[in-house]
Scaffold this motif. Structure first.
Motif, mmCIF file in Angstrom:
data_model
loop_
_atom_site.group_PDB
_atom_site.id
_atom_site.type_symbol
_atom_site.label_atom_id
_atom_site.label_comp_id
_atom_site.label_asym_id
_atom_site.label_seq_id
_atom_site.Cartn_x
_atom_site.Cartn_y
_atom_site.Cartn_z
ATOM 1 N N SER A 11 40.370 10.312 -15.427
ATOM 2 C CA SER A 11 40.361 11.569 -14.667
ATOM 3 C C SER A 11 41.775 12.111 -14.514
ATOM 4 C CB SER A 11 39.742 11.340 -13.278
ATOM 5 O OG SER A 11 38.419 10.881 -13.379
ATOM 6 N N THR A 12 42.731 11.213 -14.351
ATOM 7 C CA THR A 12 44.139 11.623 -14.254
ATOM 8 C C THR A 12 44.570 12.347 -15.518
ATOM 9 O OG1 THR A 12 44.659 9.740 -12.835
ATOM 10 C CG2 THR A 12 46.497 10.807 -13.949
ATOM 11 N N SER A 13 44.205 11.787 -16.670
ATOM 12 C CA SER A 13 44.570 12.401 -17.944
ATOM 13 C C SER A 13 43.993 13.804 -18.059
ATOM 14 C CB SER A 13 44.057 11.521 -19.097
ATOM 15 O OG SER A 13 44.442 12.072 -20.340
ATOM 16 N N PHE A 14 42.743 13.984 -17.646
ATOM 17 C CA PHE A 14 42.114 15.307 -17.701
ATOM 18 C C PHE A 14 42.806 16.282 -16.750
ATOM 19 C CE2 PHE A 14 39.061 18.496 -16.324
ATOM 20 C CZ PHE A 14 38.600 18.985 -17.538
ATOM 21 N N LEU A 15 43.092 15.832 -15.538
ATOM 22 C CA LEU A 15 43.750 16.693 -14.551
ATOM 23 C C LEU A 15 45.138 17.116 -15.029
ATOM 24 C CD1 LEU A 15 42.737 14.796 -11.291
ATOM 25 C CD2 LEU A 15 42.015 17.107 -11.925
ATOM 26 N N TRP A 16 45.871 16.194 -15.635
ATOM 27 C CA TRP A 16 47.214 16.526 -16.108
ATOM 28 C C TRP A 16 47.186 17.403 -17.348
ATOM 29 C CZ3 TRP A 16 49.691 11.060 -15.149
ATOM 30 C CH2 TRP A 16 49.976 10.944 -13.785
ATOM 31 N N ALA A 17 46.164 17.238 -18.175
ATOM 32 C CA ALA A 17 46.000 18.152 -19.311
ATOM 33 C C ALA A 17 45.790 19.574 -18.785
ATOM 34 C CB ALA A 17 44.826 17.713 -20.177
ATOM 35 N N GLY A 18 44.963 19.701 -17.750
ATOM 36 C CA GLY A 18 44.763 21.009 -17.121
ATOM 37 C C GLY A 18 46.045 21.553 -16.518
ATOM 38 N N ASN A 19 46.900 20.651 -16.065
ATOM 39 C CA ASN A 19 48.183 21.090 -15.498
ATOM 40 C C ASN A 19 49.063 21.766 -16.541
ATOM 41 O OD1 ASN A 19 50.211 21.108 -13.301
ATOM 42 N ND2 ASN A 19 51.302 19.691 -14.636
ATOM 43 N N PHE A 20 49.031 21.270 -17.783
ATOM 44 C CA PHE A 20 49.809 21.894 -18.852
ATOM 45 C C PHE A 20 49.314 23.314 -19.118
ATOM 46 C CE2 PHE A 20 50.172 17.323 -20.518
ATOM 47 C CZ PHE A 20 51.313 17.092 -19.762
ATOM 48 N N ILE A 21 48.000 23.501 -19.045
ATOM 49 C CA ILE A 21 47.412 24.824 -19.282
ATOM 50 C C ILE A 21 47.801 25.772 -18.148
ATOM 51 C CG2 ILE A 21 45.296 26.090 -19.751
ATOM 52 C CD1 ILE A 21 46.062 23.812 -21.765
ATOM 53 N N ALA A 22 47.623 25.307 -16.909
ATOM 54 C CA ALA A 22 47.983 26.136 -15.755
ATOM 55 C C ALA A 22 49.476 26.431 -15.763
ATOM 56 C CB ALA A 22 47.588 25.425 -14.459
ATOM 57 N N PHE A 212 47.193 33.813 -10.403
ATOM 58 C CA PHE A 212 48.412 32.994 -10.261
ATOM 59 C C PHE A 212 48.234 31.979 -9.146
ATOM 60 C CE2 PHE A 212 52.313 32.068 -7.977
ATOM 61 C CZ PHE A 212 53.179 31.695 -8.980
ATOM 62 N N TRP A 213 47.692 32.421 -8.020
ATOM 63 C CA TRP A 213 47.533 31.539 -6.867
ATOM 64 C C TRP A 213 46.437 30.506 -7.109
ATOM 65 C CZ3 TRP A 213 51.608 31.718 -4.105
ATOM 66 C CH2 TRP A 213 52.320 32.922 -3.995
ATOM 67 N N VAL A 214 45.410 30.882 -7.890
ATOM 68 C CA VAL A 214 44.382 29.908 -8.256
ATOM 69 C C VAL A 214 45.003 28.795 -9.101
ATOM 70 C CG1 VAL A 214 42.256 29.532 -9.572
ATOM 71 C CG2 VAL A 214 42.504 31.579 -8.137
ATOM 72 N N ALA A 215 45.813 29.186 -10.096
ATOM 73 C CA ALA A 215 46.477 28.204 -10.956
ATOM 74 C C ALA A 215 47.457 27.350 -10.156
ATOM 75 C CB ALA A 215 47.203 28.911 -12.100
ATOM 76 N N ALA A 216 48.166 27.976 -9.217
ATOM 77 C CA ALA A 216 49.119 27.240 -8.386
ATOM 78 C C ALA A 216 48.409 26.217 -7.509
ATOM 79 C CB ALA A 216 49.920 28.213 -7.517
ATOM 80 N N LEU A 217 47.265 26.606 -6.948
ATOM 81 C CA LEU A 217 46.479 25.669 -6.137
ATOM 82 C C LEU A 217 45.987 24.499 -6.990
ATOM 83 C CD1 LEU A 217 44.374 28.084 -3.878
ATOM 84 C CD2 LEU A 217 46.052 26.381 -3.091
ATOM 85 N N TYR A 218 45.607 24.787 -8.224
ATOM 86 C CA TYR A 218 45.164 23.707 -9.107
ATOM 87 C C TYR A 218 46.307 22.731 -9.363
ATOM 88 C CZ TYR A 218 43.785 21.045 -13.143
ATOM 89 O OH TYR A 218 43.523 19.996 -14.003
ATOM 90 N N THR A 219 47.492 23.248 -9.685
ATOM 91 C CA THR A 219 48.614 22.353 -9.964
ATOM 92 C C THR A 219 48.995 21.544 -8.730
ATOM 93 O OG1 THR A 219 50.314 24.016 -9.421
ATOM 94 C CG2 THR A 219 49.549 23.927 -11.701
ATOM 95 N N GLY A 220 48.854 22.161 -7.535
ATOM 96 C CA GLY A 220 49.243 21.477 -6.309
ATOM 97 C C GLY A 220 48.220 20.461 -5.835
ATOM 98 N N VAL A 221 46.937 20.837 -5.871
ATOM 99 C CA VAL A 221 45.888 19.966 -5.324
ATOM 100 C C VAL A 221 45.290 19.070 -6.411
ATOM 101 C CG1 VAL A 221 43.669 19.874 -4.130
ATOM 102 C CG2 VAL A 221 45.351 21.625 -3.508
ATOM 103 N N GLY A 222 44.816 19.687 -7.505
ATOM 104 C CA GLY A 222 44.148 18.913 -8.548
ATOM 105 C C GLY A 222 45.091 18.027 -9.336
ATOM 106 N N ALA A 223 46.068 18.668 -9.996
ATOM 107 C CA ALA A 223 46.959 17.927 -10.889
ATOM 108 C C ALA A 223 47.962 17.068 -10.135
ATOM 109 C CB ALA A 223 47.698 18.904 -11.807
ATOM 110 N N THR A 224 48.312 17.462 -8.911
ATOM 111 C CA THR A 224 49.342 16.725 -8.185
ATOM 112 C C THR A 224 48.747 15.717 -7.214
ATOM 113 O OG1 THR A 224 50.835 18.616 -8.365
ATOM 114 C CG2 THR A 224 51.405 16.920 -6.765
ATOM 115 N N VAL A 225 48.016 16.181 -6.216
ATOM 116 C CA VAL A 225 47.490 15.257 -5.208
ATOM 117 C C VAL A 225 46.512 14.269 -5.850
ATOM 118 C CG1 VAL A 225 46.161 15.033 -3.085
ATOM 119 C CG2 VAL A 225 47.828 16.865 -3.313
ATOM 120 N N LEU A 226 45.450 14.781 -6.460
ATOM 121 C CA LEU A 226 44.471 13.883 -7.055
ATOM 122 C C LEU A 226 45.063 13.118 -8.238
ATOM 123 C CD1 LEU A 226 41.222 16.077 -6.971
ATOM 124 C CD2 LEU A 226 41.932 14.280 -5.394
ATOM 125 N N GLY A 227 45.766 13.838 -9.116
ATOM 126 C CA GLY A 227 46.327 13.196 -10.301
ATOM 127 C C GLY A 227 47.334 12.110 -9.973
#
Length: 306
Positions: A11-22, A212-227
């Protein structure tokens, strides 16, 4: 129980892959340091309730101070700075692929700082992976390879990989006395503090749309906290080298997401390089593979009539 940790690492790998896109999307609106600060301010706010609920305290032992500060510098400030710089100049596909070198960086730095030994198989795997990366960086153009003419964004991501390796081995030290939640929180806090002097006079986001804010929230919560929490839990329970194996999925997830969201397509040379890199990293993280093959080979020889 290990299966649970493997699912977290996948799941970490998937979240971080999404981080590159965001991240590829976000770099058009703000500087790398501003994006890093925004990402981690969001992350710290989101992480705080989990810390208070699970840990009941924000305190950590004094001996963990310098490893946590080091994690903040390497994994929060420098890794994100070079990652966003990389995304400014190169594709999300390439960034995701180069990130697969993380386990090799972790092991090499562990060798340098902790004297952890590297076997002959690991040296062979490193060589294979580097050949694959050279193909990717040069896009299969031998002339570029000879003249060492690479995309500066790819070079930035190589530096980011080294920073992540340093973050991981510092995390291994910190988590001897600090939980994954607290190590993530305090490394993020120290990183945020370090960035402030560099952006206080240039804190600018250019005409950000709602996306922009949706992508920022993803990088902060999904890719960072969870990842980051998933990663730290995985490192603590299965080890940094085994955890690093799951980063091999980064280019696969990144390629799929980049194609869907960004319309990016990897060329033939990039796919060939990607396969070679993944083979190299797999050999690197599967220490007993060659010995198993040798064992099978010996059994076959023994069965041949004399």
């Amino acid at each position: 129980m290990p299966v649970y940790y493997y699912i977290l690492l996948l799941s970490t790998s998937f979240l971080w892959a999404g981080n590159f896109i965001a991240g590829k999307y976000l770099v058009g609106y703000a500087s790398p340091l501003v994006l890093t600060e925004l990402r981690w301010v969001i992350a710290l706010i989101a992480l705080l309730p989990f810390i208070l609920l699970k840990e009941k305290t924000l305190k950590f032992p004094k001996k963990a101070l310098f490893p946590l500060i080091g994690m903040g510098l390497t994994g929060i400030v420098l890794f994100n700075l070079f990652m966003y710089l990389a995304l400014t100049y190169t594709t999300a596909d390439n960034v995701g692929l180069i990130s697969t070198l993380n386990p090799i960086a972790i092991a090499l730095l562990s060798f340098l700082f902790f004297k952890e030994k590297l076997s002959a198989q690991k040296y062979i795997a490193i060589l294979i992976s580097l050949i694959g990366i050279m193909i990717v960086l040069s896009h299969g153009d031998l002339q570029k390879l000879i003249q060492l003419k690479f995309n500066v964004g790819d070079i930035y991501m190589m530096i980011a990989v080294v920073c992540w390796g340093l973050y991981s081995i510092l995390g291994k030290v910190a988590m001897r006395t600090v939980s994954p939640f607290l190590s993530t929180f305090w490394s993020g806090m120290f990183g945020v503090i370090m960035i402030v002097p560099f952006i206080v006079k240039d804190l600018e986001i250019t005409n950000p749309p709602p996306s922009f804010w949706v992508a920022a929230l993803y990088t902060g919560v999904g890719a960072t906290v969870l990842g980051m929490v998933f990663w730290n839990i995985g490192v603590k329970n299965v080890g940094s080298t085994t955890a690093g194996m799951f980063l091999n999925f980064n280019p696969i997830f990144t390629a799929a997401l980049a194609y869907y969201f960004l319309g990016e397509r990897m060329g033939v040379a990039q796919w060939i390089g990607a396969i070679i890199v993944i083979i190299g990293v797999y050999l690197f993280t599967n220490e007993k593979l060659l010995s198993r093959l040798n064992l099978v080979g010996n059994k076959v020889v023994e069965k041949v009539p004399q």
